[in-house]
Design a protein around this motif. Structure first.
Motif, mmCIF file in Angstrom:
data_model
loop_
_atom_site.group_PDB
_atom_site.id
_atom_site.type_symbol
_atom_site.label_atom_id
_atom_site.label_comp_id
_atom_site.label_asym_id
_atom_site.label_seq_id
_atom_site.Cartn_x
_atom_site.Cartn_y
_atom_site.Cartn_z
ATOM 1 N N GLY A 55 -5.288 -2.383 2.644
ATOM 2 C CA GLY A 55 -4.725 -2.572 1.288
ATOM 3 C C GLY A 55 -3.363 -1.465 1.147
ATOM 4 O O GLY A 55 -2.911 -1.720 0.142
ATOM 5 N N VAL A 56 -3.195 -0.743 1.976
ATOM 6 C CA VAL A 56 -1.828 0.165 1.811
ATOM 7 C C VAL A 56 -0.658 -0.433 2.346
ATOM 8 O O VAL A 56 -0.526 -1.237 3.263
ATOM 9 C CB VAL A 56 -2.191 1.403 2.915
ATOM 10 N N ARG A 57 0.402 -0.367 1.490
ATOM 11 C CA ARG A 57 1.561 -0.955 1.835
ATOM 12 C C ARG A 57 2.727 -0.206 1.425
ATOM 13 O O ARG A 57 2.524 0.775 0.392
ATOM 14 C CB ARG A 57 1.605 -2.425 1.013
ATOM 15 N N TRP A 73 2.754 -4.636 4.160
ATOM 16 C CA TRP A 73 1.503 -4.353 4.199
ATOM 17 C C TRP A 73 0.971 -3.684 5.663
ATOM 18 O O TRP A 73 1.276 -4.546 6.623
ATOM 19 C CB TRP A 73 0.351 -5.437 3.838
ATOM 20 N N LEU A 74 0.520 -2.784 5.683
ATOM 21 C CA LEU A 74 -0.096 -1.982 7.157
ATOM 22 C C LEU A 74 -1.342 -2.830 7.528
ATOM 23 O O LEU A 74 -1.964 -3.249 6.990
ATOM 24 C CB LEU A 74 -0.065 -0.659 7.048
ATOM 25 N N PRO A 75 -1.438 -2.490 8.880
ATOM 26 C CA PRO A 75 -2.482 -3.244 9.461
ATOM 27 C C PRO A 75 -3.890 -2.778 8.718
ATOM 28 O O PRO A 75 -3.962 -1.519 8.891
ATOM 29 C CB PRO A 75 -2.439 -2.938 10.949
ATOM 30 N N HIS A 76 -4.747 -3.526 8.442
ATOM 31 C CA HIS A 76 -5.950 -3.211 7.711
ATOM 32 C C HIS A 76 -6.806 -2.639 8.536
ATOM 33 O O HIS A 76 -7.926 -1.980 8.214
ATOM 34 C CB HIS A 76 -6.542 -4.540 6.992
ATOM 35 N N ASN A 77 -6.743 -2.895 10.001
ATOM 36 C CA ASN A 77 -7.780 -2.387 10.998
ATOM 37 C C ASN A 77 -7.473 -1.627 12.013
ATOM 38 O O ASN A 77 -7.842 -1.556 13.129
ATOM 39 C CB ASN A 77 -8.645 -3.731 11.487
ATOM 40 N N GLU A 78 -6.071 -1.097 11.848
ATOM 41 C CA GLU A 78 -5.654 -0.013 13.055
ATOM 42 C C GLU A 78 -4.958 1.133 12.213
ATOM 43 O O GLU A 78 -3.804 0.939 11.503
ATOM 44 C CB GLU A 78 -4.484 -1.000 13.640
ATOM 45 N N THR A 79 -5.401 2.223 12.662
ATOM 46 C CA THR A 79 -4.765 3.564 12.362
ATOM 47 C C THR A 79 -3.367 3.610 12.302
ATOM 48 O O THR A 79 -3.161 3.273 13.580
ATOM 49 C CB THR A 79 -5.628 4.658 12.883
ATOM 50 N N THR A 80 -2.529 3.934 11.463
ATOM 51 C CA THR A 80 -1.073 3.896 11.329
ATOM 52 C C THR A 80 -0.544 5.105 11.049
ATOM 53 O O THR A 80 -0.587 5.417 9.692
ATOM 54 C CB THR A 80 -0.642 2.486 10.928
ATOM 55 N N PRO A 123 -3.590 -8.329 6.998
ATOM 56 C CA PRO A 123 -3.896 -7.370 5.716
ATOM 57 C C PRO A 123 -3.817 -7.982 4.096
ATOM 58 O O PRO A 123 -4.609 -7.479 3.429
ATOM 59 C CB PRO A 123 -2.928 -6.414 5.964
ATOM 60 N N THR A 124 -3.027 -9.145 4.251
ATOM 61 C CA THR A 124 -3.102 -9.767 2.829
ATOM 62 C C THR A 124 -4.069 -10.771 2.758
ATOM 63 O O THR A 124 -4.260 -11.523 1.528
ATOM 64 C CB THR A 124 -1.567 -10.340 2.393
ATOM 65 N N THR A 125 -4.733 -11.037 3.608
ATOM 66 C CA THR A 125 -5.786 -12.142 3.544
ATOM 67 C C THR A 125 -7.150 -11.755 3.817
ATOM 68 O O THR A 125 -8.103 -12.466 3.929
ATOM 69 C CB THR A 125 -5.573 -13.226 4.508
ATOM 70 N N THR A 126 -7.429 -10.369 3.857
ATOM 71 C CA THR A 126 -8.881 -9.658 3.447
ATOM 72 C C THR A 126 -9.227 -10.386 2.114
ATOM 73 O O THR A 126 -8.359 -10.721 1.152
ATOM 74 C CB THR A 126 -8.849 -8.211 3.267
ATOM 75 N N TRP A 127 -10.469 -10.733 1.623
ATOM 76 C CA TRP A 127 -11.104 -11.014 0.347
ATOM 77 C C TRP A 127 -10.618 -10.216 -0.623
ATOM 78 O O TRP A 127 -9.996 -10.935 -1.690
ATOM 79 C CB TRP A 127 -12.367 -11.604 0.547
ATOM 80 N N PRO A 128 -10.799 -8.953 -0.570
ATOM 81 C CA PRO A 128 -10.065 -8.329 -1.896
ATOM 82 C C PRO A 128 -8.589 -8.631 -2.134
ATOM 83 O O PRO A 128 -8.016 -8.415 -3.138
ATOM 84 C CB PRO A 128 -10.446 -6.676 -1.462
ATOM 85 N N ALA A 129 -7.764 -8.482 -1.110
ATOM 86 C CA ALA A 129 -6.440 -8.570 -1.090
ATOM 87 C C ALA A 129 -5.968 -10.170 -1.502
ATOM 88 O O ALA A 129 -5.144 -10.226 -2.699
ATOM 89 C CB ALA A 129 -5.610 -8.284 0.160
ATOM 90 N N LEU A 130 -6.595 -11.159 -1.126
ATOM 91 C CA LEU A 130 -6.621 -12.442 -2.008
ATOM 92 C C LEU A 130 -6.804 -12.373 -3.320
ATOM 93 O O LEU A 130 -6.055 -12.862 -4.234
ATOM 94 C CB LEU A 130 -7.394 -13.302 -1.026
ATOM 95 N N VAL A 135 -3.565 -8.174 -9.931
ATOM 96 C CA VAL A 135 -3.673 -6.838 -10.078
ATOM 97 C C VAL A 135 -3.254 -6.021 -8.961
ATOM 98 O O VAL A 135 -3.089 -6.716 -8.011
ATOM 99 C CB VAL A 135 -5.169 -6.468 -10.429
ATOM 100 N N GLU A 136 -3.167 -4.843 -9.249
ATOM 101 C CA GLU A 136 -2.664 -3.962 -7.986
ATOM 102 C C GLU A 136 -3.970 -3.305 -7.370
ATOM 103 O O GLU A 136 -4.844 -2.658 -7.953
ATOM 104 C CB GLU A 136 -2.013 -2.625 -8.483
ATOM 105 N N LEU A 137 -4.193 -3.522 -5.862
ATOM 106 C CA LEU A 137 -5.454 -3.355 -5.298
ATOM 107 C C LEU A 137 -5.410 -1.800 -4.595
ATOM 108 O O LEU A 137 -4.340 -1.468 -4.127
ATOM 109 C CB LEU A 137 -5.912 -4.481 -4.167
ATOM 110 N N VAL A 138 -6.384 -0.952 -4.918
ATOM 111 C CA VAL A 138 -6.833 0.006 -4.223
ATOM 112 C C VAL A 138 -7.968 -0.158 -3.511
ATOM 113 O O VAL A 138 -9.115 -0.270 -4.089
ATOM 114 C CB VAL A 138 -6.745 1.204 -4.930
ATOM 115 N N ASN A 139 -8.079 -0.515 -1.984
ATOM 116 C CA ASN A 139 -9.084 -0.936 -1.475
ATOM 117 C C ASN A 139 -10.119 0.167 -0.844
ATOM 118 O O ASN A 139 -9.468 0.785 0.370
ATOM 119 C CB ASN A 139 -8.990 -1.823 -0.424
ATOM 120 N N LEU A 140 -11.117 0.482 -1.033
ATOM 121 C CA LEU A 140 -11.914 1.645 -0.498
ATOM 122 C C LEU A 140 -13.128 1.051 0.116
ATOM 123 O O LEU A 140 -14.204 1.399 0.411
ATOM 124 C CB LEU A 140 -12.342 2.701 -1.575
ATOM 125 N N GLY A 141 -12.823 -0.367 0.730
ATOM 126 C CA GLY A 141 -13.683 -0.903 1.635
ATOM 127 C C GLY A 141 -13.690 -0.093 2.893
ATOM 128 O O GLY A 141 -12.499 -0.081 3.791
#
Length: 391
Positions: free
Chosen positions: A57-59, A145-152, A190-197, A204-210
């Motif tokens: 969710g970070v971009r 949008w940064l990779p949702h599953n890769e520390t960056t 990253p934009t197709t995780t269910w919360p991002a979708l 709305v603006e997402l802050v994802n603490l999944g």
């Protein structure tokens, strides 16, 4: 076509980032975090440390006339002993809110994980570069949008025209907390995780603490949510409590109350939606802990099995059905004094009929098609009609 040497370097500052709660300065650049430093200091678990540093969710969000953009990053790739290589993390480019490109960054650090022994080690690697060219002429809003599953780690941003932070879109901020399913495990991008979708559909603006493997009702996570600006809040509770075998029913109810109490200290009237677990057949009536089945690891397949005994429910061990009943009871009790507290049964996002059509590939995590279905359903249930987030 401008070369790297022709481009303007712009310092990466918090004003250029959305969805992160903290930025840590490293030797290479800036590492976005999804938990603040105070919470990280109270954590001793390597899984949570890895999860919160993966920027789901970070971009980057900027306004520019640039037609060429380069981003230097230092990713940390995960390698599992005995398994085929994982694909590189995906970066997604949006121009004026529309998809405009994807890419990955080669190189980076390598985190090698041995699931049979529970050990891990990091081998340093080089910085890589993501490049987008031939962008539309004229002023535009760009998101990366940064990779949702890769520390960056963010190292440098270069463009062929000046950049400034994108203006505040004026949308409501949705703060969501959940497990790896909310983090985006097995989503395509990253934009197709269910919360991002769901956030895109809900405007709305997402802050994802999944936080993969780490939705365990930790008090420091509740305090982070308390202190994060938000208009809408949701907490998806249950699967990690069961698969970690983290607590019994006696401790679970008070822990949920305490988590919600802490959030309410900072957001006393914001719509707050408690979401119970989606269907997960291995844990519906069988307690944890969850364990990996390594028989298909060499072919790149890992499945999970529940190792608890259903008879242990009598002594307070938790299953998903037990947790759903307890969450519904708690919300009903609290809603008498909190009209902005709502409940959603997670099986409305993914239930028995969905499992027959789109079974969970590893018995726990939804695939890309299921993420899309869940995002669309959440948006309809929460943001339309009489949903918790309407208005």
């Amino acid at each position: 076509m401008p070369t790297t040497d022709d481009l303007i370097t712009t310092p990466i500052t918090p004003a250029l980032l959305r969805g992160a709660l903290d930025l840590e300065r490293t030797e290479q650049g800036l590492l976005p975090h999804r938990l603040p430093a105070r919470a990280r200091a109270q954590n001793t678990d390597g899984q949570l440390a890895m999860a919160e540093s993966q920027p789901s969710g970070v971009r980057l969000a900027l306004r520019t006339r640039a037609t060429v953009l380069e981003l230097d990053t230092l990713p940390t790739k995960r390698v599992y002993v005995g398994a085929p290589p994982r694909p590189d993390g995906v970066y997604e480019l949006l121009v004026d809110g529309r998809p405009a490109g994807r890419g990955s960054v080669a190189g980076g650090n390598t985190l090698t994980i041995d699931m049979t022994t529970g050990t891990a080690g990091v081998e340093p690697g080089p910085v890589g570069t993501l490049r987008f060219a031939d962008l539309p002429e004229g002023g535009k809003d760009i998101e990366i949008w940064l990779p949702h599953n890769e520390t960056t780690e963010l190292v440098a941003l270069r463009t062929d025209a000046p950049v400034e932070p994108s203006p505040d879109p004026g949308r409501r901020i949705w703060l969501h907390h959940g497990s790896s399913i909310s983090h985006g495990s097995d989503a395509a991008s990253p934009t197709t995780t269910w919360p991002a979708l769901a956030a895109s559909l809900g405007g709305v603006e997402l802050v994802n603490l999944g936080l993969a493997g780490s939705a365990l009702l930790d008090p420091f996570t509740a305090r982070a949510m308390r202190e994060t600006p938000a208009d809408l809040i949701s907490v998806k509770i249950g699967i990690n409590v069961v698969n970690a075998d983290a607590m019994r029913l006696r401790a679970f109810g008070p822990a949920v109350h305490g988590f919600l109490d802490t959030i309410r200290e900072g957001h006393p009237t914001a719509p707050l939606l408690v979401v119970s677990p989606i269907l997960c057949p291995v844990h519906e009536d069988t307690p944890g802990p969850l364990a990996p089945d390594f028989t298909g690891l060499a072919e790149g397949r890992v499945r999970f099995v529940a190792t608890g005994d259903p008879a242990e429910r009598a002594s307070g061990k938790l299953t998903l059905n037990v947790i759903r009943d307890e969450l519904a009871r708690i919300v009903e009790q609290r809603a008498a004094d909190d009209p902005n507290l709502h409940h959603l049964d997670g099986r409305e996002l993914y239930g028995e009929a969905d499992a027959a059509e789109l079974p969970l590939p590893d018995n726990v995590h939804p695939d890309a098609a299921t993420h899309r279905r869940m995002g669309e359903r959440f948006a309809k249930l929460a943001f339309t009609d009489r949903g918790a987030f309407t208005g």
